[in-house]
Design a protein around this motif. Structure first.
Motif, PDB file in Angstrom:
ATOM      1  N   LEU A 210      12.204   2.408   5.235  1.00 22.68           N
ATOM      2  CA  LEU A 210      11.498   3.682   5.313  1.00 22.68           C
ATOM      3  C   LEU A 210      12.296   4.616   6.210  1.00 22.68           C
ATOM      4  CD1 LEU A 210       8.802   5.368   4.879  1.00 22.68           C
ATOM      5  CD2 LEU A 210       8.065   4.374   7.061  1.00 22.68           C
ATOM      6  N   ASP A 211      12.523   5.855   5.757  1.00 23.02           N
ATOM      7  CA  ASP A 211      13.265   6.803   6.592  1.00 23.02           C
ATOM      8  C   ASP A 211      12.388   7.984   7.006  1.00 23.02           C
ATOM      9  OD1 ASP A 211      13.170   8.638   4.496  1.00 23.02           O
ATOM     10  OD2 ASP A 211      15.250   8.329   3.879  1.00 23.02           O
ATOM     11  N   ASN A 212      12.959   8.884   7.795  1.00 21.07           N
ATOM     12  CA  ASN A 212      12.172   9.990   8.345  1.00 21.07           C
ATOM     13  C   ASN A 212      11.838  11.061   7.329  1.00 21.07           C
ATOM     14  OD1 ASN A 212      15.005  10.619   8.370  1.00 21.07           O
ATOM     15  ND2 ASN A 212      14.548  12.393   9.656  1.00 21.07           N
ATOM     16  N   TYR A 213      12.330  10.931   6.109  1.00 21.08           N
ATOM     17  CA  TYR A 213      11.933  11.821   5.021  1.00 21.08           C
ATOM     18  C   TYR A 213      10.774  11.243   4.209  1.00 21.08           C
ATOM     19  CZ  TYR A 213      16.342  14.227   6.008  1.00 21.08           C
ATOM     20  OH  TYR A 213      17.368  14.897   6.623  1.00 21.08           O
ATOM     21  N   PHE A 214      10.115  10.231   4.748  1.00 19.04           N
ATOM     22  CA  PHE A 214       8.977   9.564   4.093  1.00 19.04           C
ATOM     23  C   PHE A 214       9.412   8.799   2.845  1.00 19.04           C
ATOM     24  CE2 PHE A 214       7.305  13.158   6.383  1.00 19.04           C
ATOM     25  CZ  PHE A 214       6.125  12.719   6.959  1.00 19.04           C
ATOM     26  N   ARG A 215      10.685   8.522   2.730  1.00 21.26           N
ATOM     27  CA  ARG A 215      11.188   7.849   1.529  1.00 21.26           C
ATOM     28  C   ARG A 215      11.240   6.344   1.720  1.00 21.26           C
ATOM     29  NH1 ARG A 215      16.748  10.994   0.479  1.00 21.26           N
ATOM     30  NH2 ARG A 215      17.028  10.167   2.592  1.00 21.26           N
ATOM     31  N   VAL A 229      18.526   1.857  -4.163  1.00 20.12           N
ATOM     32  CA  VAL A 229      17.820   2.627  -5.187  1.00 20.12           C
ATOM     33  C   VAL A 229      16.591   3.266  -4.561  1.00 20.12           C
ATOM     34  CG1 VAL A 229      18.618   1.202  -7.102  1.00 20.12           C
ATOM     35  CG2 VAL A 229      16.486   0.609  -5.941  1.00 20.12           C
ATOM     36  N   ASP A 230      16.232   4.433  -5.039  1.00 19.97           N
ATOM     37  CA  ASP A 230      15.032   5.118  -4.578  1.00 19.97           C
ATOM     38  C   ASP A 230      13.805   4.464  -5.189  1.00 19.97           C
ATOM     39  OD1 ASP A 230      16.324   7.097  -3.006  1.00 19.97           O
ATOM     40  OD2 ASP A 230      16.809   8.205  -4.833  1.00 19.97           O
ATOM     41  N   VAL A 231      12.798   4.224  -4.348  1.00 18.05           N
ATOM     42  CA  VAL A 231      11.552   3.620  -4.818  1.00 18.05           C
ATOM     43  C   VAL A 231      10.467   4.679  -4.938  1.00 18.05           C
ATOM     44  CG1 VAL A 231       9.749   1.921  -4.320  1.00 18.05           C
ATOM     45  CG2 VAL A 231      12.137   1.396  -3.805  1.00 18.05           C
ATOM     46  N   SER A 232      10.188   5.372  -3.837  1.00 24.86           N
ATOM     47  CA  SER A 232       9.172   6.416  -3.867  1.00 24.86           C
ATOM     48  C   SER A 232       9.232   7.205  -2.567  1.00 24.86           C
ATOM     49  CB  SER A 232       7.775   5.810  -4.048  1.00 24.86           C
ATOM     50  OG  SER A 232       6.796   6.822  -4.214  1.00 24.86           O
ATOM     51  N   GLN A 233       8.436   8.255  -2.498  1.00 31.31           N
ATOM     52  CA  GLN A 233       8.337   9.077  -1.312  1.00 31.31           C
ATOM     53  C   GLN A 233       6.874   9.427  -1.071  1.00 31.31           C
ATOM     54  OE1 GLN A 233      10.448  12.841  -1.501  1.00 31.31           O
ATOM     55  NE2 GLN A 233      10.662  12.937   0.713  1.00 31.31           N
ATOM     56  N   LEU A 234       6.425   9.228   0.169  1.00 35.57           N
ATOM     57  CA  LEU A 234       5.031   9.526   0.496  1.00 35.57           C
ATOM     58  C   LEU A 234       4.774  11.008   0.302  1.00 35.57           C
ATOM     59  CD1 LEU A 234       2.297   8.539   1.731  1.00 35.57           C
ATOM     60  CD2 LEU A 234       3.224   9.227   3.954  1.00 35.57           C
ATOM     61  N   GLU A 305       3.391  -1.761  -8.700  1.00 35.23           N
ATOM     62  CA  GLU A 305       3.201  -1.929 -10.143  1.00 35.23           C
ATOM     63  C   GLU A 305       2.937  -0.610 -10.852  1.00 35.23           C
ATOM     64  OE1 GLU A 305       0.304  -4.921 -10.904  1.00 35.23           O
ATOM     65  OE2 GLU A 305       1.338  -6.461  -9.734  1.00 35.23           O
ATOM     66  N   ASN A 306       2.020   0.198 -10.300  1.00 40.20           N
ATOM     67  CA  ASN A 306       1.689   1.451 -10.994  1.00 40.20           C
ATOM     68  C   ASN A 306       2.320   2.679 -10.341  1.00 40.20           C
ATOM     69  OD1 ASN A 306       0.086   2.079  -8.736  1.00 40.20           O
ATOM     70  ND2 ASN A 306      -1.770   1.278  -9.683  1.00 40.20           N
ATOM     71  N   GLY A 307       3.000   2.483  -9.206  1.00 44.64           N
ATOM     72  CA  GLY A 307       3.706   3.596  -8.570  1.00 44.64           C
ATOM     73  C   GLY A 307       2.815   4.634  -7.918  1.00 44.64           C
ATOM     74  N   LYS A 308       1.590   4.265  -7.569  1.00 45.97           N
ATOM     75  CA  LYS A 308       0.654   5.226  -6.991  1.00 45.97           C
ATOM     76  C   LYS A 308       0.474   4.999  -5.486  1.00 45.97           C
ATOM     77  CE  LYS A 308      -2.054   5.933 -11.221  1.00 45.97           C
ATOM     78  NZ  LYS A 308      -3.408   5.877 -11.831  1.00 45.97           N
ATOM     79  N   TRP A 309       0.244   6.112  -4.781  1.00 47.29           N
ATOM     80  CA  TRP A 309      -0.023   6.093  -3.349  1.00 47.29           C
ATOM     81  C   TRP A 309      -1.526   6.227  -3.091  1.00 47.29           C
ATOM     82  CZ3 TRP A 309       3.327   5.275   0.652  1.00 47.29           C
ATOM     83  CH2 TRP A 309       4.699   5.370   0.380  1.00 47.29           C
ATOM     84  N   SER A 310      -1.977   5.645  -1.999  1.00 46.85           N
ATOM     85  CA  SER A 310      -3.375   5.808  -1.588  1.00 46.85           C
ATOM     86  C   SER A 310      -3.483   5.606  -0.081  1.00 46.85           C
ATOM     87  CB  SER A 310      -4.300   4.828  -2.323  1.00 46.85           C
ATOM     88  OG  SER A 310      -3.912   3.485  -2.069  1.00 46.85           O
ATOM     89  N   LYS A 311      -4.485   6.214   0.508  1.00 41.33           N
ATOM     90  CA  LYS A 311      -4.716   6.057   1.943  1.00 41.33           C
ATOM     91  C   LYS A 311      -5.515   4.786   2.189  1.00 41.33           C
ATOM     92  CE  LYS A 311      -6.646   8.370   6.010  1.00 41.33           C
ATOM     93  NZ  LYS A 311      -5.459   8.062   6.829  1.00 41.33           N
ATOM     94  N   VAL A 312      -5.174   4.057   3.230  1.00 41.59           N
ATOM     95  CA  VAL A 312      -5.859   2.817   3.577  1.00 41.59           C
ATOM     96  C   VAL A 312      -6.825   3.100   4.722  1.00 41.59           C
ATOM     97  CG1 VAL A 312      -5.579   0.455   4.439  1.00 41.59           C
ATOM     98  CG2 VAL A 312      -3.888   1.419   2.855  1.00 41.59           C
TER      99      VAL A 312
END
Length: 402
Positions: A210-215, A229-234, A305-312
């Motif tokens: 995880l980097d400081n660009y939320f990536r 490889v890029d996975v996702s960004q918050l 699996e679905n590539g979605k973000w959510s708050k915990v």
């Protein structure tokens, strides 16, 4: 049968087979005074040099003088402290960082030969309980490491598991390297991101950071040619404040069977000022302040699996451990660890940006910013311990149970 009158020889055999962890010793010795004496004798016969390991995470604490050969472990099970002999980590120029219950030590020393001066950076893995050591290639064999001569060249994170022959390290702003046990050199991993790496984790056979660009980015260090490889960004709609301290943890959700990555953001009190470092705007405490205090935590999950973000909003029966060194989760059924909480240790922004120089500045406040963050009501409970860690090189850090 009155077990307090059992044959000492029989109890000794039972004790040696039963006592695998430190918590087993507490249970066995708590039966009666006679059993306590048997347990005390049996624990001296264990194969571990520094006593029985804990079933739960423990806190590794360094004394003010790094050249002394003793360290301390703080046990969460009964809030006691054990003094352990660990000459392998002593030395004024030696730093260490934890991963999966092991310590990576790095020692800088100089050898003068004729008119030339050679810098060597020795690295080893050490089990603080058994004192087993594993030699690693010198850190300066990793391409790009030698070019960084300022405090940013220090190693910030390490990944290691006894089940895997691979060791991964992160140092500087955005550098990764790895080696296999027995290698003569480290191999650099080209990140080419420009971002500052906050944390790394190994999950499901891959390394994520995880980097400081939320990536979130990833690579397979077990392959022949690891490629990032890029996975996702918050998404900024979830959190729109510059990161100061953050962690990434892989999580298997047994309820829905999904594989997830947790991003844990540690928010500090807002008494910061803006300073420019290397062309980047970085939020940092004023240099005259030695106090770093955690305000709250924010946790987000990324579904692989679905590539979605959510708050915990809750962790259920799970507990997170974060801070300098390892970041991980456990699910304790003994009741000794509080569930739905985050246990945290000292880890200021200076640890992330100017690691050891920053800790030298705030050494008088060591073991100050530690606590238990309750996800249910967002309150902080102090993690009260009498021990202080005043090391210039090694902040207090969690040792994961092995």
């Amino acid at each position: 049968m009155d077990w307090s009158e059992a044959f000492p020889e029989l109890l000794d055999v039972v004790a040696q087979k039963y006592m695998v962890y430190y918590e087993d010793y507490l249970d066995f010795s708590g039966v009666c005074k006679f059993w306590h004496s048997i347990a005390a004798q049996a624990v001296t016969k264990v194969s571990y040099s520094n006593g029985l390991p804990s079933r739960l995470p423990s806190l590794f604490i360094t004394d003010e003088k790094e050249d002394v050969e003793f360290r301390r472990l703080f046990f969460l099970s009964n809030r006691s402290t054990r003094k352990i002999r660990l000459p392998e980590v002593c030395g004024k120029n030696k730093s260490c960082i934890s991963s999966s219950g092991w310590l990576l030590t790095v020692e800088d020393y100089i050898v003068e030969e004729s008119d030339d001066t050679f810098d060597y950076t020795a690295a080893k893995l050490i089990n603080p309980i058994s004192r087993e050591t594993i030699d690693l290639p010198k850190i300066d064999t990793c391409p790009g490491f030698v070019e960084h001569t300022d405090p940013d060249s220090e190693i910030r994170k390490v990944l290691f598991s006894i089940e895997s022959p691979v060791v991964v390290v992160s140092w500087g702003r955005s550098m990764l390297g790895y080696c296999c046990i027995g290698d003569r050199n480290w191999t650099a991993i080209e990140t080419d991101s420009g971002g500052m790496i906050f944390d790394i984790t190994c999950y499901d056979g891959r390394v994520y950071y995880l980097d400081n660009y939320f990536r979130i980015r990833s690579c397979d260090v077990y392959g022949e040619d690891p490629v990032i490889v890029d996975v996702s960004q918050l998404p900024r709609c979830f959190y729109n404040i510059d990161l100061e301290v953050a962690y990434i943890i892989g999580l298997d959700d047994v309820d829905d069977g999904k594989k997830k990555l947790l991003v844990v953001i540690r928010e500090l009190l807002d008494e910061l000022m803006e300073v420019k470092v290397d062309g980047f705007e970085v939020r940092r405490y004023p240099l005259w302040r030695n106090i770093f205090e955690t305000k709250s935590f924010h946790v987000f999950e990324y579904d692989l699996e679905n590539g979605k973000w959510s708050k915990v909003n809750g962790l259920g029966k799970k507990t997170l451990f974060v801070g300098f060194g390892s970041s991980f989760w456990i699910e304790d059924t003994s009741g000794m660890i509080k569930s739905n909480c985050i246990y945290y240790t000292d880890h200021s922004p200076l640890h992330c940006q100017m690691l050891y120089r920053g800790y030298k500045r705030c050494k008088t406040e060591a073991c100050r910013d530690m606590g238990i963050y309750h996800m249910c009501d967002r309150t902080i409970e102090p993690l009260l311990i009498e021990e202080k860690s005043c090391s210039n090189f090694t902040p207090p850090m969690w040792l994961q149970s092995m």
